[in-house]
Scaffold this active site. Sequence first.
Site, short mmCIF file in Angstrom:
data_model
loop_
_atom_site.label_atom_id
_atom_site.label_comp_id
_atom_site.label_asym_id
_atom_site.label_seq_id
_atom_site.Cartn_x
_atom_site.Cartn_y
_atom_site.Cartn_z
N SER A 167 0.87 -1.19 0.00
CA SER A 167 0.00 0.00 0.00
C SER A 167 0.90 1.23 0.00
O SER A 167 2.10 1.13 0.29
CB SER A 167 -0.84 -0.02 1.29
OG SER A 167 -1.40 1.23 1.55
N TYR A 180 -1.63 -1.15 10.44
CA TYR A 180 -1.70 -1.27 8.98
C TYR A 180 -0.38 -0.78 8.35
O TYR A 180 0.18 -1.41 7.46
CB TYR A 180 -2.89 -0.47 8.46
CG TYR A 180 -3.22 -0.74 7.01
CD1 TYR A 180 -3.93 -1.88 6.63
CD2 TYR A 180 -2.83 0.14 6.00
CE1 TYR A 180 -4.23 -2.13 5.29
CE2 TYR A 180 -3.13 -0.08 4.67
CZ TYR A 180 -3.84 -1.23 4.32
OH TYR A 180 -4.14 -1.47 2.98
P1 NAD Z 1 -11.49 -6.04 0.38
O1 NAD Z 1 -11.91 -5.99 1.80
O2 NAD Z 1 -12.53 -6.03 -0.67
O3 NAD Z 1 -10.55 -7.29 0.11
C1 NAD Z 1 -9.85 -7.99 1.09
C2 NAD Z 1 -10.12 -9.46 0.88
O4 NAD Z 1 -9.30 -10.21 1.78
C3 NAD Z 1 -11.57 -9.83 1.18
O5 NAD Z 1 -12.09 -10.60 0.10
C4 NAD Z 1 -11.48 -10.67 2.44
O6 NAD Z 1 -12.47 -11.67 2.51
C5 NAD Z 1 -10.08 -11.26 2.30
N1 NAD Z 1 -9.53 -11.66 3.60
C6 NAD Z 1 -9.44 -10.92 4.72
N2 NAD Z 1 -8.90 -11.63 5.71
C7 NAD Z 1 -8.61 -12.85 5.20
C8 NAD Z 1 -8.04 -14.03 5.73
N3 NAD Z 1 -7.63 -14.11 7.00
N4 NAD Z 1 -7.91 -15.11 4.92
C9 NAD Z 1 -8.33 -15.07 3.64
N5 NAD Z 1 -8.88 -13.98 3.08
C10 NAD Z 1 -9.02 -12.88 3.85
O7 NAD Z 1 -10.52 -4.81 0.19
P2 NAD Z 1 -9.55 -4.39 -0.99
O8 NAD Z 1 -9.55 -2.94 -0.99
O9 NAD Z 1 -9.86 -5.12 -2.23
O10 NAD Z 1 -8.14 -4.88 -0.41
C11 NAD Z 1 -7.31 -5.84 -1.06
C12 NAD Z 1 -5.87 -5.60 -0.65
O11 NAD Z 1 -5.45 -4.33 -1.14
C13 NAD Z 1 -5.63 -5.59 0.85
O12 NAD Z 1 -4.42 -6.24 1.13
C14 NAD Z 1 -5.51 -4.11 1.16
O13 NAD Z 1 -4.74 -3.87 2.31
C15 NAD Z 1 -4.83 -3.60 -0.10
N6 NAD Z 1 -5.00 -2.17 -0.35
C16 NAD Z 1 -6.25 -1.63 -0.54
C17 NAD Z 1 -6.35 -0.27 -0.79
C18 NAD Z 1 -7.66 0.41 -1.05
O14 NAD Z 1 -7.69 1.65 -1.12
N7 NAD Z 1 -8.75 -0.29 -1.20
C19 NAD Z 1 -5.18 0.52 -0.85
C20 NAD Z 1 -3.96 -0.07 -0.63
C21 NAD Z 1 -3.86 -1.43 -0.41
#
Ligand code: NAD
Length: 275
Positions: A167, A180
Amino acid sequence: MWISKFIFTYSFAYGWKKFHERGDFTKLKDRIAIVTGGGSGIGQSIAMELAKEGAKLALVGRTLGKLETTVEKLKEINGEAIAVSADVSDSAQVQKMVQEVINHYGRIDILCNTAGIFDGPNDYLETEEEVFESVMNINVTGTFLVSKYVLPHMLKQGKGVVINTSSVAGIRSCYASPAYTASKHAVIGLTGDMAVKYATKGIRSVAVCPGFIETEMISDLLGDKIDENNPVIAPIPMKRLGRVEEIGKVFAFLASDDASYISGVPIIVDGALTV
Ligand code: NAD
């Protein structure tokens, strides 16, 4: 009559030309890719973009129902996928999941570690110890465990790509909670470590660092009014959130042989936020 023949020939020629202009859309043909967190948001988009390039998917997450939704979306674009439920922070479940993928497909070429949780912009005083622990368990230990049990298969094949989801919070320390921020810095550390240790064994490892992307994860941060003046959006030079496909396409590129000299580094995709 001649008019309809002309229209048919012209449309066919135009379509053929356009098809070829799009280039080679099979950069990942028949490669087997695991996407953790593939049931929603960024993970779902990664799965779609990899499938468009010809990869076959194994979607991993805790909730089978969510993964099945992605499987259905993939079917609409003729993608092939299986859903395997596992908590990435549980070693036994991860080992079982990797074995299931091997039993089904016989190999693993690409691993996208995307499962993750976000505990908001909490400060030190607001961060409960158990929250810190669970963020580290899923974001860091989860990334480590899935990589650890996939790696032997990639080493046996002599080729593999591991793409971790960090991130902008892994680059700068001002966007999120201590948990985080620490977890996403650690993901970059794991990425570099793997890249250096297995560089001569055909393994590449890259971290993608998204900025603020339109997913459920950040919906609480945004509030109701999503415009240029929103406090999350205002500091982004492009004055908008990223779209999930803008991250998915980067994963697809990094997973392909076009990125064969990219390893060990964070790739920032943030609309110029961190500049
Ligand atoms: P999201 O919540 O839609 O996706 C996260 C996914 O991880 C979900 O499908 C959830 O079920 C799964 N998950 C959580 N804990 C788990 C576990 N213990 N075992 C298996 N699966 C698990 O959110 P997103 O925004 O799509 O995030 C995806 C990734 O991108 C994450 O790592 C997040 O930190 C990173 N990220 C997101 C953003 C943003 O702005 N959305 C920015 C930077 C990084």
